[in-house]
Design a protein around this motif. Structure first.
Motif, PDB file in Angstrom:
ATOM      1  N   ASN A 148      -0.641   1.430  -5.902  1.00 11.79           N
ATOM      2  CA  ASN A 148       0.556   0.839  -6.491  1.00 11.79           C
ATOM      3  C   ASN A 148       1.064   1.721  -7.618  1.00 11.79           C
ATOM      4  N   GLY A 176       6.082   5.921 -12.089  1.00  9.97           N
ATOM      5  CA  GLY A 176       5.210   6.687 -11.213  1.00  9.97           C
ATOM      6  C   GLY A 176       3.752   6.673 -11.605  1.00  9.97           C
ATOM      7  N   PHE A 218       1.266   9.642 -10.605  1.00 11.98           N
ATOM      8  CA  PHE A 218       1.079  10.024  -9.212  1.00 11.98           C
ATOM      9  C   PHE A 218       1.124  11.534  -9.037  1.00 11.98           C
ATOM     10  N   MET A 268      10.827  10.277  -4.515  1.00  8.64           N
ATOM     11  CA  MET A 268      10.655   9.077  -5.324  1.00  8.64           C
ATOM     12  C   MET A 268      11.998   8.616  -5.902  1.00  8.64           C
ATOM     13  N   LEU A 308      13.795   6.861  -3.185  1.00  2.87           N
ATOM     14  CA  LEU A 308      13.275   5.495  -3.051  1.00  2.87           C
ATOM     15  C   LEU A 308      13.880   4.572  -4.104  1.00  2.87           C
ATOM     16  N   PRO A 311      12.137   2.695   2.439  1.00  6.42           N
ATOM     17  CA  PRO A 311      10.887   3.484   2.481  1.00  6.42           C
ATOM     18  C   PRO A 311      11.159   4.970   2.685  1.00  6.42           C
ATOM     19  N   VAL A 315       2.430  10.545   3.328  1.00  3.39           N
ATOM     20  CA  VAL A 315       2.633   9.517   2.317  1.00  3.39           C
ATOM     21  C   VAL A 315       3.841   8.662   2.700  1.00  3.39           C
ATOM     22  N   ARG A 316       3.668   7.370   2.535  1.00  7.01           N
ATOM     23  CA  ARG A 316       4.774   6.420   2.735  1.00  7.01           C
ATOM     24  C   ARG A 316       4.906   5.571   1.478  1.00  7.01           C
ATOM     25  N   LEU A 317       6.089   5.522   0.878  1.00  7.40           N
ATOM     26  CA  LEU A 317       6.360   4.734  -0.313  1.00  7.40           C
ATOM     27  C   LEU A 317       7.420   3.693   0.006  1.00  7.40           C
ATOM     28  N   GLN A 318       7.209   2.457  -0.457  1.00  8.45           N
ATOM     29  CA  GLN A 318       8.195   1.413  -0.269  1.00  8.45           C
ATOM     30  C   GLN A 318       8.219   0.507  -1.490  1.00  8.45           C
ATOM     31  N   ILE A 339       6.018  -0.485  -6.540  1.00  3.44           N
ATOM     32  CA  ILE A 339       6.044   0.467  -5.430  1.00  3.44           C
ATOM     33  C   ILE A 339       4.672   0.463  -4.772  1.00  3.44           C
ATOM     34  N   GLY A 354       2.289   2.374  -2.089  1.00  4.16           N
ATOM     35  CA  GLY A 354       2.125   3.655  -1.425  1.00  4.16           C
ATOM     36  C   GLY A 354       0.983   3.630  -0.431  1.00  4.16           C
TER      37      GLY A 354
END
Length: 710
Positions: free
Chosen positions: A437, A442, A467, A490, A493, A499, A519-522, A532, A534
């Protein structure tokens, strides 16, 4: 001046010895050796220390050893040596009488030192560590405001460590010993305590600014300025400003301390003059403020321009004593005349005056470095701020409602955090991918245990970090572009709330090599707020492999060991279409071993003896990292030629090493005549049992491997 100072120091030392403040042991410290134990916490090493003052500053380490052996060194009775331009050498005799290796931490607990070098009789004439606040903070081996040295004593050994210290500031020698676990715990407690202290000071600074706006009383302006520069002074004195505020500016770090002191004294004079109403209550004493204010202004300018550092520090300490003396006398006069605010002023500043006096005496080498002289200034400052703030109790009532609202908000935030933790607990525990998270900045606020599988870190190691700090960094321009790419994703996003997907190279804790992950961020919106989520996982495999009839690829890779695993997987991924999975697994294992041999024994020129020794001592990965970063080996590549068809698979591995006697190694692998077969030989033996053709060139730096399918 130095002669008079030494005479005064000697007289005060005798007086303090009889009063119990200073106790000098009659034992000769040369006759004892420090023995590290398994558990140590803040063990004072002063009884074991001897020192020598090299006034020329040019003696080498071998020459210093002769000086100490000749008996010219003296015991360190007082660990505060005052101001000296000489190089001070400290000898720390250490003995390990146990049959096991003893790991421990030697800490030099004074941050305002220009140059410090650690030598060991086991290491020859070169220093083990070179550090000090004249160098950028990044050059330190440990991110600590002080100077910790991690040492290891072999079984049944005796070692003499020498510290060479040279500084324009006051020379303090607080040497203590810790076991490694206790040192980490002590450091965490110390930073936590300092965090609370500076947090309280910042709160008081903001509080007085608020009162300045509400009351428009200039006393609060002067007091706010005093607190501000007092915070900067304390941060610099403790080494925290150099660590966190200007780590890459050692020049500024070496002149800002006296500048902050003069600024704080200037604000203190203005505040005392205004708060005590000296122009009305004590008009004669009020006249003494003006020359002292002028001296403070001159000191501010001089410390930044034409003063030497030593003169700036010494003069600032003298001005400190004059300022405290003037405020003490003036407050006593006002109390005598019945001025009610002066009573509280006198009580509030008394503790600070005592703490400042102890600090000044330690800086001149009159008092030793101990808890009271080291922390007296901070304790006095905290108590002074607290007591003086009590005088503003009638105005604090105006802020009570606001503080109550803030407390309610903090409780709500705590409740939301607990709800969020419960919401994702089951997901984190059952998911194999690396989940984490991020907050809006970040920073990592939570992660699951899969971070250990992917990167080797424990969840507690990464929580609180940004991150981007997990990105692999070699210091080159390419890393900057990679981090910029991640920042752009980022930002995308944040703007689109959709995502985003990207690949990034992550830092591994132990292997010290990049780990490529998808990597997938949503963005997640829930009752307690927005965060967020991840997910990081292994990159997707080649989906076109099922249409493969024939494949021919050439790879050129660097000397990262993980490349052997990644490349062996890639070059055997499609084998299952033409042969049995068991054979494919054997080919993959053999190929990985031959790639490791090409990296270790070929490009990095690591012998079997070197590898066995590194594995035995437990520093194998560090040994590999050193070779990988060596300019001689750094740019060498492994060339891998790969061919796959329905009839056979072939690999040709070429390294840039000098080769080896492959005929004898192959003969040993076939006959297994050696009682202690090396790892390299066992790898070749495994390849011979797996492939139908194993052929080396004449040099031995190229091997051809062929397997025919039945």
């Amino acid at each position: 001046m130095n002669l008079q100072l030494r005479k005064i120091k000697a007289i005060l030392a005798i007086v303090l010895a009889f009063s119990g403040v200073v106790s000098i042991s009659a034992e000769e410290s040369d006759s004892s050796e420090f023995e590290p134990s398994v558990i140590m916490e803040d063990v004072d090493l002063q009884p074991y220390l001897t020192f020598y003052e090299d006034k020329t500053g040019k003696l080498s380490f071998p020459e210093i050893q002769k000086v100490f052996r000749s008996g010219k060194s003296i015991p360190l009775f007082n660990n505060s040596l005052g101001y000296s331009e000489a190089a001070i050498w400290i000898r720390v005799p250490v003995a390990n009488l146990e049959r096991g290796t003893r790991n421990w931490v030697l800490q030099y607990g004074y941050s305002l030192i220009d140059s410090i070098q650690l030598y060991s009789t086991r290491n020859g004439a070169l220093p083990l560590v070179v550090s000090g606040d004249e160098l950028p903070f990044a050059t330190r081996l440990a991110e600590n405001r002080n100077f910790p040295f991690q040492l290891s004593e072999p079984p049944l050994s005796k070692t003499d460590y020498y510290l060479r210290i040279q500084s324009k500031s006051s020379i303090i020698i607080p040497l203590t010993a810790f076991s490694r676990t206790e040192y980490l715990e002590q450091t965490a407690k110390e930073y936590t305590t300092l965090g609370f202290y500076y947090g309280a000071m910042i709160v008081m600074f903001v509080y007085n600014l608020f009162l300045l706006v509400m009351t428009r009383d200039k006393s609060y302006l002067y007091y706010s300025i005093f607190i501000f520069f007092d915070i900067l002074f304390q941060l610099t004195l403790n080494g925290l400003s150099y660590q966190f505020l200007w780590p890459n500016s050692p020049e500024w770090g070496n002149i800002c301390l006296p500048f902050f002191m003069f600024c704080a004294f200037l604000a203190a004079c203005l505040f005392g003059k205004s708060f005590l109403e000296s122009s009305k209550m004590t008009p004669i004493t009020d006249k003494f403020y003006y020359p002292l204010i002028a001296i403070c202004i001159f000191g501010c300018v001089g410390s930044l321009s034409f003063f030497t550092y030593t003169f700036s520090v010494v003069s600032s300490i003298v001005v400190l004593l004059l300022t405290l003396l003037l405020l003490l006398i003036n407050s006593l006069q006002c109390v005598w005349k019945g001025h009610r605010p002066a009573r509280f002023f006198l009580t509030a500043w008394a503790v600070l005056i005592l703490g400042s006096f102890l600090y000044a005496m330690k800086a001149f080498g009159i008092f030793p470095d101990n808890f009271f002289t080291q922390w007296g200034l901070q304790i006095g400052s905290a108590i002074e701020v607290a007591l003086l703030s009590l005088g503003l109790a009638d105005r604090i009532k105006q802020l009570s409602l606001s503080l109550e609202t803030q407390a309610t908000t903090l409780n709500l935030l705590k409740l939301r955090h607990e709800q969020s933790a419960i919401q994702y607990k089951n997901l984190y525990e059952g998911e194999e991918d690396f989940l984490f998270n991020l907050d809006s900045h970040g920073n990592i606020t939570g992660t699951n245990k899969a971070v250990s599988t992917f990167l080797g870190f424990k969840p507690g190691d990464v929580i609180g970090k940004n991150f981007l700090e997990l990105m692999y960094n070699t210091g080159g321009l390419e890393d900057a572009f990679k981090k910029l790419y991640v920042m752009e994703r980022m930002e995308e996003l944040s703007n689109t709330r959709k995502p985003v997907y990207f690949r990034a190279d992550f830092l591994q804790k132990y292997l010290k090599e990049p780990k490529e992950l998808q990597v997938r961020l949503q963005v997640l919106d829930h009752d307690s707020g927005r965060e967020i989520l991840g997910r990081a996982y292994e990159p997707d495999q080649d989906l076109m492999g099922r249409f493969l009839d024939e494949e021919r690829i050439v790879f050129s890779v660097n000397n990262y060991l993980q490349n052997a695993e990644l490349l062996s997987q890639r070059l055997t991924f499609n084998l299952v279409r033409f042969t049995d999975p068991t054979i494919a697994l054997s080919i993959r294992t053999s190929l990985r071993e031959m790639l490791i041999n090409a990296i270790e024994h070929g490009n990095l020129n690591i012998s079997n003896e070197d590898k066995a020794k590194a594995l035995k001592t437990g520093n194998y990965f560090q040994f590999i990292l050193t070779r990988q970063n060596d300019p001689y080996y750094r740019d060498k590549k492994i060339l891998v030629e790969y061919f796959l068809s329905r009839q056979k698979v072939g690999y040709r591995i070429t390294d840039e090493g000098k080769g080896f006697n492959h005929a004898r190694t192959v003969r040993n692998a076939v006959t297994k005549t050696e009682e202690t077969t090396s790892l390299q030989t066992r790898g070749i033996a495994f390849a011979l049992s797996t492939f139908d053709v194993v052929k080396f060139n004449s040099t031995g730096n190229r091997v051809t491997l062929v397997k025919y399918f039945k």
